[in-house]
Design a protein around this motif. Structure first.
Motif, PDB file in Angstrom:
ATOM      1  N   GLN A  29     -16.038  -1.474  -3.408  1.00  0.00           N
ATOM      2  CA  GLN A  29     -15.974  -1.090  -1.995  1.00  0.00           C
ATOM      3  C   GLN A  29     -14.828  -1.764  -1.259  1.00  0.00           C
ATOM      4  OE1 GLN A  29     -18.539  -2.511  -3.535  1.00  0.00           O
ATOM      5  NE2 GLN A  29     -19.601  -4.061  -2.283  1.00  0.00           N
ATOM      6  N   GLU A  30     -14.412  -2.946  -1.707  1.00  0.00           N
ATOM      7  CA  GLU A  30     -13.295  -3.631  -1.057  1.00  0.00           C
ATOM      8  C   GLU A  30     -11.980  -2.882  -1.269  1.00  0.00           C
ATOM      9  OE1 GLU A  30     -13.030  -7.662  -2.283  1.00  0.00           O
ATOM     10  OE2 GLU A  30     -15.010  -8.222  -1.511  1.00  0.00           O
ATOM     11  N   TRP A  31     -11.898  -2.148  -2.345  1.00  0.00           N
ATOM     12  CA  TRP A  31     -10.666  -1.441  -2.693  1.00  0.00           C
ATOM     13  C   TRP A  31     -10.771   0.061  -2.440  1.00  0.00           C
ATOM     14  CZ3 TRP A  31      -6.374  -4.134  -4.357  1.00  0.00           C
ATOM     15  CH2 TRP A  31      -6.578  -5.487  -4.650  1.00  0.00           C
ATOM     16  N   LEU A  32     -11.921   0.525  -1.928  1.00  0.00           N
ATOM     17  CA  LEU A  32     -12.161   1.963  -1.803  1.00  0.00           C
ATOM     18  C   LEU A  32     -11.137   2.690  -0.926  1.00  0.00           C
ATOM     19  CD1 LEU A  32     -14.048   4.157  -2.796  1.00  0.00           C
ATOM     20  CD2 LEU A  32     -15.516   3.738  -0.799  1.00  0.00           C
ATOM     21  N   PRO A  33     -10.765   2.173   0.270  1.00  0.00           N
ATOM     22  CA  PRO A  33      -9.749   2.895   1.059  1.00  0.00           C
ATOM     23  C   PRO A  33      -8.439   3.117   0.305  1.00  0.00           C
ATOM     24  CG  PRO A  33     -10.836   1.251   2.409  1.00  0.00           C
ATOM     25  CD  PRO A  33     -11.276   0.992   0.995  1.00  0.00           C
ATOM     26  N   LEU A  34      -7.974   2.071  -0.403  1.00  0.00           N
ATOM     27  CA  LEU A  34      -6.737   2.207  -1.180  1.00  0.00           C
ATOM     28  C   LEU A  34      -6.919   3.211  -2.308  1.00  0.00           C
ATOM     29  CD1 LEU A  34      -3.865   1.323  -1.925  1.00  0.00           C
ATOM     30  CD2 LEU A  34      -4.868  -0.535  -3.267  1.00  0.00           C
ATOM     31  N   ILE A  35      -8.046   3.146  -3.013  1.00  0.00           N
ATOM     32  CA  ILE A  35      -8.314   4.071  -4.115  1.00  0.00           C
ATOM     33  C   ILE A  35      -8.305   5.516  -3.623  1.00  0.00           C
ATOM     34  CG2 ILE A  35     -10.091   4.859  -5.731  1.00  0.00           C
ATOM     35  CD1 ILE A  35     -10.890   1.888  -6.070  1.00  0.00           C
ATOM     36  N   VAL A  36      -8.982   5.772  -2.489  1.00  0.00           N
ATOM     37  CA  VAL A  36      -9.058   7.137  -1.956  1.00  0.00           C
ATOM     38  C   VAL A  36      -7.677   7.654  -1.573  1.00  0.00           C
ATOM     39  CG1 VAL A  36      -9.912   8.525  -0.023  1.00  0.00           C
ATOM     40  CG2 VAL A  36     -11.441   6.919  -1.171  1.00  0.00           C
ATOM     41  N   LEU A  37      -6.877   6.822  -0.916  1.00  0.00           N
ATOM     42  CA  LEU A  37      -5.535   7.251  -0.520  1.00  0.00           C
ATOM     43  C   LEU A  37      -4.637   7.490  -1.734  1.00  0.00           C
ATOM     44  CD1 LEU A  37      -4.774   5.013   2.603  1.00  0.00           C
ATOM     45  CD2 LEU A  37      -5.319   7.447   2.553  1.00  0.00           C
ATOM     46  N   MET A  38      -4.750   6.638  -2.748  1.00  0.00           N
ATOM     47  CA  MET A  38      -3.940   6.842  -3.949  1.00  0.00           C
ATOM     48  C   MET A  38      -4.358   8.098  -4.695  1.00  0.00           C
ATOM     49  SD  MET A  38      -3.349   2.963  -5.461  1.00  0.00           S
ATOM     50  CE  MET A  38      -2.242   3.532  -6.770  1.00  0.00           C
ATOM     51  N   ILE A  39      -5.657   8.406  -4.698  1.00  0.00           N
ATOM     52  CA  ILE A  39      -6.117   9.655  -5.316  1.00  0.00           C
ATOM     53  C   ILE A  39      -5.541  10.845  -4.568  1.00  0.00           C
ATOM     54  CG2 ILE A  39      -8.144  11.124  -5.677  1.00  0.00           C
ATOM     55  CD1 ILE A  39      -9.715   8.590  -6.361  1.00  0.00           C
ATOM     56  N   GLY A  40      -5.552  10.782  -3.229  1.00  0.00           N
ATOM     57  CA  GLY A  40      -4.979  11.871  -2.436  1.00  0.00           C
ATOM     58  C   GLY A  40      -3.505  12.071  -2.729  1.00  0.00           C
ATOM     59  N   ALA A  41      -2.752  10.958  -2.809  1.00  0.00           N
ATOM     60  CA  ALA A  41      -1.329  11.056  -3.146  1.00  0.00           C
ATOM     61  C   ALA A  41      -1.145  11.622  -4.544  1.00  0.00           C
ATOM     62  CB  ALA A  41      -0.684   9.673  -3.048  1.00  0.00           C
ATOM     63  N   GLY A  42      -2.046  11.235  -5.471  1.00  0.00           N
ATOM     64  CA  GLY A  42      -1.970  11.742  -6.838  1.00  0.00           C
ATOM     65  C   GLY A  42      -2.220  13.233  -6.918  1.00  0.00           C
ATOM     66  N   VAL A  90       0.837  -1.200   0.000  1.00  0.00           N
ATOM     67  CA  VAL A  90       0.000   0.000   0.000  1.00  0.00           C
ATOM     68  C   VAL A  90       0.873   1.250   0.000  1.00  0.00           C
ATOM     69  CG1 VAL A  90      -1.614   1.371   1.382  1.00  0.00           C
ATOM     70  CG2 VAL A  90      -2.020  -1.079   1.057  1.00  0.00           C
ATOM     71  N   CYS A  91       1.890   1.287   0.860  1.00  0.00           N
ATOM     72  CA  CYS A  91       2.787   2.455   0.914  1.00  0.00           C
ATOM     73  C   CYS A  91       3.525   2.639  -0.407  1.00  0.00           C
ATOM     74  CB  CYS A  91       3.780   2.299   2.064  1.00  0.00           C
ATOM     75  SG  CYS A  91       3.015   2.387   3.705  1.00  0.00           S
ATOM     76  N   THR A  92       3.941   1.546  -1.015  1.00  0.00           N
ATOM     77  CA  THR A  92       4.617   1.620  -2.311  1.00  0.00           C
ATOM     78  C   THR A  92       3.686   2.203  -3.374  1.00  0.00           C
ATOM     79  OG1 THR A  92       5.975  -0.314  -1.768  1.00  0.00           O
ATOM     80  CG2 THR A  92       5.804   0.285  -4.093  1.00  0.00           C
ATOM     81  N   LEU A  93       2.433   1.760  -3.378  1.00  0.00           N
ATOM     82  CA  LEU A  93       1.459   2.254  -4.354  1.00  0.00           C
ATOM     83  C   LEU A  93       1.166   3.739  -4.146  1.00  0.00           C
ATOM     84  CD1 LEU A  93      -1.045  -0.757  -4.470  1.00  0.00           C
ATOM     85  CD2 LEU A  93       0.504  -0.021  -6.288  1.00  0.00           C
ATOM     86  N   LEU A  94       1.131   4.191  -2.896  1.00  0.00           N
ATOM     87  CA  LEU A  94       0.890   5.617  -2.627  1.00  0.00           C
ATOM     88  C   LEU A  94       2.040   6.465  -3.167  1.00  0.00           C
ATOM     89  CD1 LEU A  94      -0.554   5.556   1.006  1.00  0.00           C
ATOM     90  CD2 LEU A  94      -1.794   5.723  -1.154  1.00  0.00           C
ATOM     91  N   LEU A  95       3.265   6.008  -2.962  1.00  0.00           N
ATOM     92  CA  LEU A  95       4.422   6.735  -3.480  1.00  0.00           C
ATOM     93  C   LEU A  95       4.404   6.771  -5.004  1.00  0.00           C
ATOM     94  CD1 LEU A  95       7.120   8.183  -2.998  1.00  0.00           C
ATOM     95  CD2 LEU A  95       8.223   5.928  -2.932  1.00  0.00           C
ATOM     96  N   LEU A  96       4.056   5.645  -5.619  1.00  0.00           N
ATOM     97  CA  LEU A  96       3.988   5.585  -7.078  1.00  0.00           C
ATOM     98  C   LEU A  96       2.893   6.505  -7.619  1.00  0.00           C
ATOM     99  CD1 LEU A  96       4.398   1.737  -7.607  1.00  0.00           C
ATOM    100  CD2 LEU A  96       6.018   3.513  -8.312  1.00  0.00           C
ATOM    101  N   ALA A  97       1.749   6.564  -6.931  1.00  0.00           N
ATOM    102  CA  ALA A  97       0.662   7.446  -7.359  1.00  0.00           C
ATOM    103  C   ALA A  97       1.106   8.895  -7.334  1.00  0.00           C
ATOM    104  CB  ALA A  97      -0.557   7.247  -6.456  1.00  0.00           C
ATOM    105  N   LEU A  98       1.845   9.277  -6.303  1.00  0.00           N
ATOM    106  CA  LEU A  98       2.345  10.659  -6.205  1.00  0.00           C
ATOM    107  C   LEU A  98       3.326  10.973  -7.340  1.00  0.00           C
ATOM    108  CD1 LEU A  98       3.421  12.462  -2.962  1.00  0.00           C
ATOM    109  CD2 LEU A  98       4.849  12.608  -4.999  1.00  0.00           C
ATOM    110  N   LEU A  99       4.298  10.096  -7.537  1.00  0.00           N
ATOM    111  CA  LEU A  99       5.345  10.354  -8.538  1.00  0.00           C
ATOM    112  C   LEU A  99       4.791  10.348  -9.966  1.00  0.00           C
ATOM    113  CD1 LEU A  99       8.249   8.204  -7.037  1.00  0.00           C
ATOM    114  CD2 LEU A  99       7.991  10.690  -6.955  1.00  0.00           C
ATOM    115  N   THR A 100       3.909   9.397 -10.271  1.00  0.00           N
ATOM    116  CA  THR A 100       3.395   9.314 -11.645  1.00  0.00           C
ATOM    117  C   THR A 100       2.423  10.458 -11.954  1.00  0.00           C
ATOM    118  OG1 THR A 100       1.701   7.729 -10.895  1.00  0.00           O
ATOM    119  CG2 THR A 100       3.730   6.828 -11.845  1.00  0.00           C
ATOM    120  N   SER A 101       1.680  10.923 -10.951  1.00  0.00           N
ATOM    121  CA  SER A 101       0.812  12.085 -11.171  1.00  0.00           C
ATOM    122  C   SER A 101       1.640  13.337 -11.407  1.00  0.00           C
ATOM    123  CB  SER A 101      -0.120  12.298  -9.972  1.00  0.00           C
ATOM    124  OG  SER A 101      -1.116  11.309  -9.932  1.00  0.00           O
TER     125      SER A 101
END
Length: 268
Positions: A210-223, A29-40
């Motif tokens: 809905q199972e993936w919603l918390p991850l989606i929301v956090l990745m959008i925020g990082a993006g 999850v932390c790796t995906l958040l960092l990737l969302a920030l960098l790629t955005s």
């Protein structure tokens, strides 16, 4: 301030509590958040490439069944934030011509499954992108209202099959000319429309968002944080330098697609 040894059990229980909200491990999850920030940040600064790069990494870290719908919702949020930050620069004429094609492509993708030999799709997209970057300009008819509608339909259909049609849409936006902010803003608006169709198509197919919603929301925020950082770079670069970066970013993505497509064809 560093945590003391007495805090370690508390931190461990906190992490264990957070883990229940995600279908993946916290390290992923932390790796995906960092990737969302960098790629955005990349997409905002250079105009293209972030979404394609993100799905390449996500493919290594999460189940294949969740890849395209989760990536689509993250990109919807990321491009939506970029569109909101740059809405004054959107080429509304081109966007309005693009939208009917998006609806048409989504309807076809929802009902039709096409199986091409593995690698053909990647090679076709790569060749088209390289042609639009380095070949002669597209004829005016291709950039007309009808041509834009057709481009919207084809790229939306492909987006729902392969997940990331950004280079194809960007290469079409590039041919239309305009200054750098208009290209970034219009591209973001077109991608918002395309990714929005995935909520409908994959929802109808039974994907449990809905199972993936918390991850989606956090990745959008990082993006969104990454988008803000990338737009700061965009404000400082000239139109001429931006066009060069845009063209080379597209070309590198196309060459990678060509490599993957060729490797798939040879291996089969």
């Amino acid at each position: 301030m560093l945590a003391s040894p007495a805090d370690i059990p508390y931190l461990a229980s906190l992490l264990e509590g957070l883990a229940q909200y995600f279908p993946l491990s916290l390290s992923i999850v932390c790796t995906l958040l960092l990737l969302a920030l960098l790629t955005s940040a990349m997409s905002a600064a250079v105009g293209v490439g972030g979404g394609t790069l993100l799905i390449m990494f996500m493919a290594q870290l999460m189940p294949a069944a969740a890849l395209i719908p989760v990536h689509g919702m993250v990109q919807l949020g990321s491009n939506g934030g970029r569109m909101a930050m740059t809405w004054r620069h959107i080429d509304m004429r081109r966007l309005l011509a693009f939208l009917p094609g998006v609806a048409l492509g989504a309807l076809v993708a929802a009902w039709v499954l096409i199986r091409l030999p593995e690698g053909v799709l990647e090679l076709s997209i790569a060749l088209f992108v390289l042609f639009t970057c380095w070949g002669p300009a597209l004829p005016k008819r291709a950039l007309s209202r009808t041509g834009t509608l057709i481009a919207g339909a084809i790229t939306t259909f492909l987006s729902n099959l392969i997940g990331a049609s950004g280079p194809l849409v960007a290469s079409f936006i590039k041919q239309g000319g305009g200054e750098r902010h208009a290209k970034v803003a219009t591209f973001a608006a077109c991608m918002v429309a395309q990714h929005l169709t995935k909520a409908f198509i994959f929802g109808m197919a039974g994907f449990l968002f809905q199972e993936w919603l918390p991850l989606i929301v956090l990745m959008i925020g990082a993006g969104l944080i990454g988008t803000r950082l990338g737009l700061r770079f965009l404000d400082r670069v000239s139109n001429r330098h931006f066009d060069g970066l845009f063209k080379w970013a597209l070309s590198l993505l196309a060459l990678r697609l060509a490599w993957l497509g060729s490797a798939s064809l040879i291996s089969h």
